[in-house]
Structure formats: C-alpha cells, structure tokens
Design an enzyme around this catalytic site. Sequence first.
Site, mmCIF file in Angstrom:
data_model
loop_
_atom_site.group_PDB
_atom_site.id
_atom_site.type_symbol
_atom_site.label_atom_id
_atom_site.label_comp_id
_atom_site.label_asym_id
_atom_site.label_seq_id
_atom_site.Cartn_x
_atom_site.Cartn_y
_atom_site.Cartn_z
ATOM 1 N N GLN A 1 4.303 -9.986 -10.163
ATOM 2 C CA GLN A 1 3.387 -10.008 -9.010
ATOM 3 C C GLN A 1 1.932 -10.034 -9.470
ATOM 4 O O GLN A 1 1.531 -9.213 -10.293
ATOM 5 C CB GLN A 1 3.610 -8.794 -8.104
ATOM 6 C CG GLN A 1 2.846 -8.925 -6.789
ATOM 7 C CD GLN A 1 2.985 -7.712 -5.894
ATOM 8 O OE1 GLN A 1 2.452 -6.649 -6.205
ATOM 9 N NE2 GLN A 1 3.668 -7.856 -4.775
ATOM 10 N N ASN B 1 9.753 -5.087 5.434
ATOM 11 C CA ASN B 1 9.336 -3.915 4.660
ATOM 12 C C ASN B 1 8.553 -2.954 5.549
ATOM 13 O O ASN B 1 7.796 -3.379 6.417
ATOM 14 C CB ASN B 1 8.480 -4.381 3.466
ATOM 15 C CG ASN B 1 7.785 -3.260 2.718
ATOM 16 O OD1 ASN B 1 6.568 -3.283 2.525
ATOM 17 N ND2 ASN B 1 8.531 -2.284 2.279
ATOM 18 N N GLY B 2 8.763 -1.671 5.283
ATOM 19 C CA GLY B 2 7.982 -0.652 5.969
ATOM 20 C C GLY B 2 8.832 0.456 6.550
ATOM 21 O O GLY B 2 9.641 0.222 7.442
ATOM 22 N N ASP B 3 8.678 1.647 5.960
ATOM 23 C CA ASP B 3 9.288 2.878 6.492
ATOM 24 C C ASP B 3 10.811 2.970 6.354
ATOM 25 O O ASP B 3 11.419 3.801 7.039
ATOM 26 C CB ASP B 3 8.904 3.086 7.963
ATOM 27 C CG ASP B 3 7.405 3.256 8.161
ATOM 28 O OD1 ASP B 3 6.692 3.419 7.154
ATOM 29 O OD2 ASP B 3 6.955 3.221 9.324
ATOM 30 N N GLY C 1 10.120 0.799 -0.393
ATOM 31 C CA GLY C 1 8.981 1.175 -1.231
ATOM 32 C C GLY C 1 8.969 2.653 -1.557
ATOM 33 O O GLY C 1 9.631 3.121 -2.486
ATOM 34 N N ARG C 2 8.245 3.413 -0.744
ATOM 35 C CA ARG C 2 8.013 4.818 -1.089
ATOM 36 C C ARG C 2 9.291 5.623 -1.231
ATOM 37 O O ARG C 2 9.376 6.541 -2.037
ATOM 38 C CB ARG C 2 7.080 5.453 -0.044
ATOM 39 C CG ARG C 2 5.654 4.943 -0.159
ATOM 40 C CD ARG C 2 4.842 5.261 1.053
ATOM 41 N NE ARG C 2 5.315 4.538 2.225
ATOM 42 C CZ ARG C 2 4.804 4.642 3.432
ATOM 43 N NH1 ARG C 2 3.802 5.462 3.642
ATOM 44 N NH2 ARG C 2 5.283 3.937 4.438
ATOM 45 N N CYS D 1 -1.912 -5.543 -0.439
ATOM 46 C CA CYS D 1 -2.487 -4.244 -0.836
ATOM 47 C C CYS D 1 -3.722 -3.923 0.012
ATOM 48 O O CYS D 1 -4.638 -4.742 0.119
ATOM 49 C CB CYS D 1 -2.849 -4.271 -2.317
ATOM 50 S SG CYS D 1 -3.592 -2.718 -2.843
ATOM 51 N N MET E 1 5.567 -1.823 -7.408
ATOM 52 C CA MET E 1 4.627 -0.819 -6.963
ATOM 53 C C MET E 1 3.864 -0.248 -8.159
ATOM 54 O O MET E 1 4.479 0.115 -9.166
ATOM 55 C CB MET E 1 5.384 0.302 -6.244
ATOM 56 C CG MET E 1 6.037 -0.176 -4.955
ATOM 57 S SD MET E 1 7.129 1.061 -4.274
ATOM 58 C CE MET E 1 5.987 2.237 -3.619
ATOM 59 N N LYS F 1 3.932 -11.565 -0.658
ATOM 60 C CA LYS F 1 4.103 -10.280 0.019
ATOM 61 C C LYS F 1 2.835 -10.033 0.813
ATOM 62 O O LYS F 1 1.731 -10.098 0.263
ATOM 63 C CB LYS F 1 4.293 -9.190 -1.045
ATOM 64 C CG LYS F 1 4.045 -7.778 -0.571
ATOM 65 C CD LYS F 1 5.328 -7.092 -0.200
ATOM 66 C CE LYS F 1 5.105 -5.695 0.327
ATOM 67 N NZ LYS F 1 4.451 -4.785 -0.590
HETATM 68 C C1 LIG Z 1 1.930 4.155 -4.881
HETATM 69 C C2 LIG Z 1 2.164 2.806 -4.274
HETATM 70 C C3 LIG Z 1 1.959 1.669 -5.037
HETATM 71 C C4 LIG Z 1 2.202 0.404 -4.480
HETATM 72 N N1 LIG Z 1 2.025 -0.693 -5.256
HETATM 73 C C5 LIG Z 1 2.348 -1.912 -4.750
HETATM 74 C C6 LIG Z 1 2.265 -3.084 -5.562
HETATM 75 O O1 LIG Z 1 1.857 -3.030 -6.724
HETATM 76 N N2 LIG Z 1 2.668 -4.259 -5.010
HETATM 77 C C7 LIG Z 1 3.134 -4.349 -3.720
HETATM 78 O O2 LIG Z 1 3.510 -5.418 -3.278
HETATM 79 N N3 LIG Z 1 3.182 -3.272 -2.932
HETATM 80 C C8 LIG Z 1 2.801 -2.057 -3.430
HETATM 81 N N4 LIG Z 1 2.895 -0.964 -2.613
HETATM 82 C C9 LIG Z 1 3.321 -1.131 -1.200
HETATM 83 C C10 LIG Z 1 4.833 -1.039 -1.078
HETATM 84 O O3 LIG Z 1 5.442 -2.067 -1.801
HETATM 85 C C11 LIG Z 1 5.267 -1.148 0.381
HETATM 86 O O4 LIG Z 1 4.854 -2.388 0.888
HETATM 87 C C12 LIG Z 1 4.711 -0.065 1.271
HETATM 88 O O5 LIG Z 1 4.753 1.194 0.626
HETATM 89 C C13 LIG Z 1 5.489 0.012 2.589
HETATM 90 O O6 LIG Z 1 6.857 0.160 2.363
HETATM 91 P P1 LIG Z 1 7.587 1.601 2.421
HETATM 92 O O7 LIG Z 1 7.320 2.167 3.782
HETATM 93 O O8 LIG Z 1 9.029 1.304 2.148
HETATM 94 O O9 LIG Z 1 6.945 2.452 1.359
HETATM 95 C C14 LIG Z 1 2.633 0.289 -3.142
HETATM 96 C C15 LIG Z 1 2.806 1.449 -2.375
HETATM 97 C C16 LIG Z 1 2.586 2.689 -2.916
HETATM 98 C C17 LIG Z 1 2.776 3.915 -2.060
#
Ligand SMILES: Cc1cc2nc3c(=O)[nH]c(=O)nc-3n(C[C@H](O)[C@H](O)[C@H](O)COP(=O)(O)O)c2cc1C
Length: 319
Positions: free
Chosen positions: A54, A186-188, A210-211, A84, A1, A123
């Site tokens: 990545q 992935n997601g939430d 992720g978050r 993204c 991320m 991804k």
């Molecule tokens: C600040 C931020 C930066 C992110 N950067 C990337 C990234 O560089 N590569 C990637 O695959 N996903 C990136 N994501 C997406 C996350 O990997 C993930 O797919 C997305 O937040 C959903 O998952 P979550 O609900 O667990 O956060 C980013 C998300 C956030 C919020």
Amino acid sequence: MEAITNQPYRKICKRYGADILITEFIASDALARDVQMSVQKMNFDEMERPLGIQIFGNNKEMLVRATEVAQAARPDFIDINWGCPVKKVAGKGSGSGILNNIPKMVELTEAVVKATNLPVTVKTRLGYEEKSKPIVEIAERLQDIGIQAISIHGRTRSQMYKGEADWTLIGEVKNNPRMSIPVFGNGDIDSPQKALEYKNSYGVDGILIGRATIGNPFIFKQTKELLMGEIPSIIPIEEKVLVCKEHLEGLIELRGERNAINEMRKNYSGYFKSLPHFKPFRLKLVTTNDLKEINQTLDELQTFYQTQTFDHLHNLEEE
Ligand SMILES: Cc1cc2nc3c(=O)[nH]c(=O)nc-3n(C[C@H](O)[C@H](O)[C@H](O)COP(=O)(O)O)c2cc1C
C-alpha cells in the site's frame, strides 16, 4: 495498518485465515527516495500471497516512481491509500485529503494504473465530509480508469474514527449495476457475527477488519468458521500466549528488542482483554522494558487463567 500489519503479524494473520494481506501504508516520497525504513516495509514472505503493497502520496511523479519501486518488490497488487484521515497525511492532500479533489484523485490513480502491469486497488472513504459523500461516483470513475477492486471505509474524512460506520453507501456501490470490480466493505466489524450480518445485508465481496484484529488474529479463523456455518472456535489461553510470544519475538527480529517491546504494548489488550482480571497483568506488560519479565508475566497469566478455567468448570459441576 501502520505499526500493526508488519510482516511478523501478517504471517500470523495469514495462518489464522486472512485471505488477502496488505502492508502498512508506505509514503511514496520515501519509497521514491529509497528511505530504508520505508523500503523494508515492503518485505514479505511467499506464504503471505496474495499480498498488496500500500502506498500513499499526492505528487504524481513520486507516486509513479513509488509504484515502480513497489512493483520491483513483486507483490500481487498495489493498493493506493485514499483513506487515511490523520492530519499529517490528509492535511497534505494524501490519504482521504484527496476526497475534496476528485478529479485529482482520478488523475493520480490513473497515473499509478498506467505505471504498472500489476493490478491496482484503492482503499478510500465515503467522502470528505458529511455534506459530500460521492463514493458511488468515485467508485465508477476509478473503475473506468482501470482499478481492479475498491475497499470502502464507511466514514468520511471529517469523521476520523468517530460515530458509526455507515455501510448503506457501501451497499449502494456494490449494488450499482455499473460496477463490475470487487467491492470490499470496512468499518466497525468487531466480531464474526457482525461480519456475517454485514456481508449478508450489504452483499459485499469481502470485508476488511481493522482495529478488531489488533492483538486478535484469531478473529479471521472465527469469522471464516461462522461464514461456513460452523460454530466459531474458542481459543485456549495456551494458544493465545504462544501466539503473543511469537508475535513479540517476530517484532524483536524486525525492530530490535527495545522498539519491539514498545510496539508490542498496543497488542496485549487485544490478546487478553476479554479475560476477567487482566488489568494487573496488563499493567506489568505495558510498563516493563525487560523481556524476561514480559515472558514471565505471560507465563503467570497463562497459569492464572488455566486455574480459573478449572475453577469455573469445577463450580459448574458442583451446580
Ligand atoms: C492504528 C491504525 C493504523 C491504520 N493504518 C492504516 C494503513 O496503514 N492503511 C489503511 O488502509 N488503513 C489504515 N488504518 C485504517 C483501517 O484499515 C480501517 O480502515 C479503519 O480502522 C476502520 O476499520 P475498523 O473499524 O475495522 O478498524 C489504520 C487504522 C488504525 C486504527
């Protein structure tokens, strides 16, 4: 991320149980042109393995060149970001912008697969928009041209981060008898309980968090404990403060004090937001530019919550 999974933080996540680490996404054009800021994002430590670099982009030559550059850094695999949604990326047909041109997505992915002998993973998201979610077909086609695993964020590009992630299509990809490569969901996922529930419901081979990991590397340890049938640990305040300071120090080494202080601000809530009365501490942490004051605030915070815990236990005893 981006601006989150830099090297110091990845190492902390690894220590707390993250199985697979991936760098921040890196622009293929910048890697191809040897832009130092981007090249540095590939730095990693042996203890981080298995680690993926990545890359993202939309130009075949640049992606191929970036793949060669990334391979030379000796990661365990190369991950392509087709997920993204932000305008400056997807607007140019990179990231999830590719999802309205699946033939091109397949062509570019194949070029990357052919440019390296390392495993290539992808991804991505469910599709470009609500009316078109071709992820089952995408996964098959990408598997056919040789990717080794797919990670799916259960949203479309148009959704950005809005609404709820829909895992049913992720489950469909996983349960498609044509699929043989690992499928990660992935997601939430924001708690060990949700990770367990979704893993069981959708049968995925792994979960990307992720978050919920921002300022919260502990979620990996707690999730693994729950998946192994144990009760997730409660992380003591001293440990949180210690890790938070380590994170900040690592960032200072990487980026210099000023940038690190800035960048660290988005992490404090993750570390401490679950604590009541964190607000005034947070305000201090995100407004000062003085490292001494930050460390002092973290010490005060620790003392405050140690006392709180004591009072809490004391009250319980009286009851
Ligand atoms: C600040 C931020 C930066 C992110 N950067 C990337 C990234 O560089 N590569 C990637 O695959 N996903 C990136 N994501 C997406 C996350 O990997 C993930 O797919 C997305 O937040 C959903 O998952 P979550 O609900 O667990 O956060 C980013 C998300 C956030 C919020």
